[in-house]
Motif scaffolding. Structure first.
Motif, PDB file in Angstrom:
ATOM      1  N   SER A  36       0.822  -1.205   0.000  1.00 28.43           N
ATOM      2  CA  SER A  36       0.000   0.000   0.000  1.00 28.43           C
ATOM      3  C   SER A  36       0.859   1.260   0.000  1.00 28.43           C
ATOM      4  CB  SER A  36      -0.939  -0.002   1.213  1.00 28.43           C
ATOM      5  OG  SER A  36      -0.187  -0.068   2.415  1.00 28.43           O
ATOM      6  N   VAL A  37       2.146   1.118   0.289  1.00 27.91           N
ATOM      7  CA  VAL A  37       3.078   2.259   0.312  1.00 27.91           C
ATOM      8  C   VAL A  37       4.256   2.022  -0.636  1.00 27.91           C
ATOM      9  CG1 VAL A  37       2.427   3.029   2.627  1.00 27.91           C
ATOM     10  CG2 VAL A  37       4.234   1.317   2.358  1.00 27.91           C
ATOM     11  N   GLU A  38       4.021   1.271  -1.700  1.00 27.76           N
ATOM     12  CA  GLU A  38       5.111   0.891  -2.598  1.00 27.76           C
ATOM     13  C   GLU A  38       5.786   2.088  -3.262  1.00 27.76           C
ATOM     14  OE1 GLU A  38       6.229  -2.347  -6.032  1.00 27.76           O
ATOM     15  OE2 GLU A  38       4.203  -2.284  -5.226  1.00 27.76           O
ATOM     16  N   LYS A  39       5.029   3.086  -3.648  1.00 27.41           N
ATOM     17  CA  LYS A  39       5.628   4.243  -4.309  1.00 27.41           C
ATOM     18  C   LYS A  39       6.611   4.969  -3.395  1.00 27.41           C
ATOM     19  CE  LYS A  39       2.133   5.167  -7.737  1.00 27.41           C
ATOM     20  NZ  LYS A  39       1.208   6.124  -8.329  1.00 27.41           N
ATOM     21  N   GLN A  40       6.282   5.063  -2.125  1.00 31.06           N
ATOM     22  CA  GLN A  40       7.146   5.762  -1.180  1.00 31.06           C
ATOM     23  C   GLN A  40       8.272   4.879  -0.645  1.00 31.06           C
ATOM     24  OE1 GLN A  40       3.814   5.454  -0.880  1.00 31.06           O
ATOM     25  NE2 GLN A  40       2.879   7.390  -0.290  1.00 31.06           N
ATOM     26  N   PHE A  41       7.973   3.610  -0.345  1.00 33.87           N
ATOM     27  CA  PHE A  41       8.912   2.771   0.394  1.00 33.87           C
ATOM     28  C   PHE A  41       9.236   1.432  -0.254  1.00 33.87           C
ATOM     29  CE2 PHE A  41       6.613   5.369   3.585  1.00 33.87           C
ATOM     30  CZ  PHE A  41       7.685   6.128   4.018  1.00 33.87           C
ATOM     31  N   GLY A  42       8.815   1.202  -1.498  1.00 36.38           N
ATOM     32  CA  GLY A  42       9.037  -0.085  -2.152  1.00 36.38           C
ATOM     33  C   GLY A  42      10.497  -0.482  -2.216  1.00 36.38           C
ATOM     34  N   ASP A  43      11.378   0.461  -2.571  1.00 39.17           N
ATOM     35  CA  ASP A  43      12.814   0.147  -2.645  1.00 39.17           C
ATOM     36  C   ASP A  43      13.370  -0.255  -1.285  1.00 39.17           C
ATOM     37  OD1 ASP A  43      12.796   0.678  -5.363  1.00 39.17           O
ATOM     38  OD2 ASP A  43      13.597   2.717  -5.131  1.00 39.17           O
ATOM     39  N   GLN A  44      12.954   0.443  -0.238  1.00 42.49           N
ATOM     40  CA  GLN A  44      13.430   0.131   1.113  1.00 42.49           C
ATOM     41  C   GLN A  44      12.913  -1.234   1.570  1.00 42.49           C
ATOM     42  OE1 GLN A  44      15.678   1.396   2.981  1.00 42.49           O
ATOM     43  NE2 GLN A  44      15.299   0.312   4.893  1.00 42.49           N
ATOM     44  N   ILE A  45      11.679  -1.553   1.275  1.00 40.63           N
ATOM     45  CA  ILE A  45      11.121  -2.854   1.661  1.00 40.63           C
ATOM     46  C   ILE A  45      11.903  -3.973   0.968  1.00 40.63           C
ATOM     47  CG2 ILE A  45       9.086  -4.358   1.498  1.00 40.63           C
ATOM     48  CD1 ILE A  45       7.405  -1.706   1.645  1.00 40.63           C
ATOM     49  N   ARG A  46      12.150  -3.831  -0.325  1.00 39.20           N
ATOM     50  CA  ARG A  46      12.929  -4.838  -1.060  1.00 39.20           C
ATOM     51  C   ARG A  46      14.339  -4.961  -0.494  1.00 39.20           C
ATOM     52  NH1 ARG A  46       9.823  -2.398  -4.914  1.00 39.20           N
ATOM     53  NH2 ARG A  46       8.483  -3.794  -6.111  1.00 39.20           N
ATOM     54  N   LYS A  47      14.940  -3.841  -0.137  1.00 34.18           N
ATOM     55  CA  LYS A  47      16.289  -3.846   0.436  1.00 34.18           C
ATOM     56  C   LYS A  47      16.327  -4.628   1.745  1.00 34.18           C
ATOM     57  CE  LYS A  47      19.823  -0.802   2.290  1.00 34.18           C
ATOM     58  NZ  LYS A  47      20.070   0.525   2.843  1.00 34.18           N
ATOM     59  N   VAL A  48      15.361  -4.393   2.628  1.00 38.14           N
ATOM     60  CA  VAL A  48      15.309  -5.100   3.911  1.00 38.14           C
ATOM     61  C   VAL A  48      15.103  -6.594   3.689  1.00 38.14           C
ATOM     62  CG1 VAL A  48      14.018  -5.370   6.074  1.00 38.14           C
ATOM     63  CG2 VAL A  48      14.548  -3.079   5.205  1.00 38.14           C
ATOM     64  N   ILE A  49      14.226  -6.962   2.774  1.00 36.71           N
ATOM     65  CA  ILE A  49      13.994  -8.379   2.468  1.00 36.71           C
ATOM     66  C   ILE A  49      15.282  -9.016   1.968  1.00 36.71           C
ATOM     67  CG2 ILE A  49      12.809  -9.979   0.905  1.00 36.71           C
ATOM     68  CD1 ILE A  49      10.369  -8.053   1.056  1.00 36.71           C
ATOM     69  N   LEU A  50      15.937  -8.373   1.013  1.00 42.35           N
ATOM     70  CA  LEU A  50      17.160  -8.918   0.426  1.00 42.35           C
ATOM     71  C   LEU A  50      18.281  -9.017   1.448  1.00 42.35           C
ATOM     72  CD1 LEU A  50      18.447  -9.976  -2.141  1.00 42.35           C
ATOM     73  CD2 LEU A  50      19.065  -7.627  -2.725  1.00 42.35           C
ATOM     74  N   GLU A  51      18.484  -7.990   2.258  1.00 46.50           N
ATOM     75  CA  GLU A  51      19.529  -8.024   3.286  1.00 46.50           C
ATOM     76  C   GLU A  51      19.281  -9.138   4.301  1.00 46.50           C
ATOM     77  OE1 GLU A  51      19.571  -4.095   4.926  1.00 46.50           O
ATOM     78  OE2 GLU A  51      20.839  -3.306   3.309  1.00 46.50           O
ATOM     79  N   THR A  52      18.028  -9.330   4.674  1.00 47.80           N
ATOM     80  CA  THR A  52      17.691 -10.384   5.638  1.00 47.80           C
ATOM     81  C   THR A  52      17.984 -11.756   5.045  1.00 47.80           C
ATOM     82  OG1 THR A  52      15.972  -8.959   6.572  1.00 47.80           O
ATOM     83  CG2 THR A  52      15.884 -11.308   7.141  1.00 47.80           C
ATOM     84  N   LEU A  53      17.632 -11.960   3.783  1.00 46.34           N
ATOM     85  CA  LEU A  53      17.930 -13.237   3.121  1.00 46.34           C
ATOM     86  C   LEU A  53      19.437 -13.459   3.022  1.00 46.34           C
ATOM     87  CD1 LEU A  53      15.270 -13.155   0.271  1.00 46.34           C
ATOM     88  CD2 LEU A  53      15.232 -14.586   2.333  1.00 46.34           C
ATOM     89  N   GLU A  54      20.169 -12.408   2.707  1.00 50.79           N
ATOM     90  CA  GLU A  54      21.632 -12.524   2.617  1.00 50.79           C
ATOM     91  C   GLU A  54      22.240 -12.857   3.975  1.00 50.79           C
ATOM     92  OE1 GLU A  54      22.727  -8.784   0.869  1.00 50.79           O
ATOM     93  OE2 GLU A  54      22.297  -9.496  -1.168  1.00 50.79           O
ATOM     94  N   ASP A  55      21.745 -12.226   5.047  1.00 49.08           N
ATOM     95  CA  ASP A  55      22.229 -12.517   6.399  1.00 49.08           C
ATOM     96  C   ASP A  55      22.005 -13.982   6.777  1.00 49.08           C
ATOM     97  OD1 ASP A  55      23.004  -9.884   6.685  1.00 49.08           O
ATOM     98  OD2 ASP A  55      21.294  -9.319   7.947  1.00 49.08           O
ATOM     99  N   LEU A  56      20.901 -14.548   6.301  1.00 46.50           N
ATOM    100  CA  LEU A  56      20.565 -15.946   6.593  1.00 46.50           C
ATOM    101  C   LEU A  56      21.164 -16.914   5.572  1.00 46.50           C
ATOM    102  CD1 LEU A  56      16.819 -15.426   7.577  1.00 46.50           C
ATOM    103  CD2 LEU A  56      18.709 -15.990   9.124  1.00 46.50           C
ATOM    104  N   LYS A  57      21.905 -16.365   4.609  1.00 50.31           N
ATOM    105  CA  LYS A  57      22.545 -17.165   3.554  1.00 50.31           C
ATOM    106  C   LYS A  57      21.539 -17.985   2.752  1.00 50.31           C
ATOM    107  CE  LYS A  57      26.982 -17.333   5.971  1.00 50.31           C
ATOM    108  NZ  LYS A  57      26.867 -15.967   6.343  1.00 50.31           N
ATOM    109  N   VAL A  58      20.461 -17.317   2.367  1.00 45.25           N
ATOM    110  CA  VAL A  58      19.407 -17.940   1.571  1.00 45.25           C
ATOM    111  C   VAL A  58      19.569 -17.498   0.122  1.00 45.25           C
ATOM    112  CG1 VAL A  58      16.924 -18.065   1.184  1.00 45.25           C
ATOM    113  CG2 VAL A  58      17.816 -18.030   3.510  1.00 45.25           C
ATOM    114  N   THR A  59      19.561 -18.474  -0.781  1.00 47.41           N
ATOM    115  CA  THR A  59      19.645 -18.181  -2.211  1.00 47.41           C
ATOM    116  C   THR A  59      18.576 -18.985  -2.945  1.00 47.41           C
ATOM    117  OG1 THR A  59      21.255 -19.950  -2.548  1.00 47.41           O
ATOM    118  CG2 THR A  59      22.138 -17.749  -2.134  1.00 47.41           C
TER     119      THR A  59
END
Length: 98
Positions: A36-59
């Motif tokens: 619902s806030v993708e225009k404002q925060f979509g890039d940040q949400i994707r960044k947090v998801i990606l960083e969390t996956l990287e921290d957990l070593k998920v590919t």
């Protein structure tokens, strides 16, 4: 971390995010975001998801996220929970704050 099944965490309530993690045969991480806030925060949400996956070593996963204005800490917690459920390691997450 090896994903062996589909894992899900979160709700569709306001200020939360529903995250589904699925294994994929193709290399890489695909993120499908509906927010619902993708225009404002979509890039940040994707960044947090990606960083969390990287921290957990998920590919090699597909992430489907439906966001209703969740904070970064909530996004991180939901991704961690979904990954641990998908890896069948729900009780092995180190909850220490970094």
């Amino acid at each position: 971390m090896e994903i062996i099944r589909t894992g899900m965490a979160g709700t569709m309530e306001s200020s939360d995010i529903n995250v589904v993690i699925e294994k994929q045969e193709a290399k890489g991480i695909k993120i499908y975001l509906n927010s619902s806030v993708e225009k404002q925060f979509g890039d940040q949400i994707r960044k947090v998801i990606l960083e969390t996956l990287e921290d957990l070593k998920v590919t090699n996963v597909v992430v489907r996220a439906v966001d209703r204005g969740a904070l970064d800490c909530t996004i991180r917690a939901r991704v961690q929970s979904a990954v641990m459920r998908a890896a069948n390691k729900e009780n092995e997450l180190d909850w220490e704050v970094l």
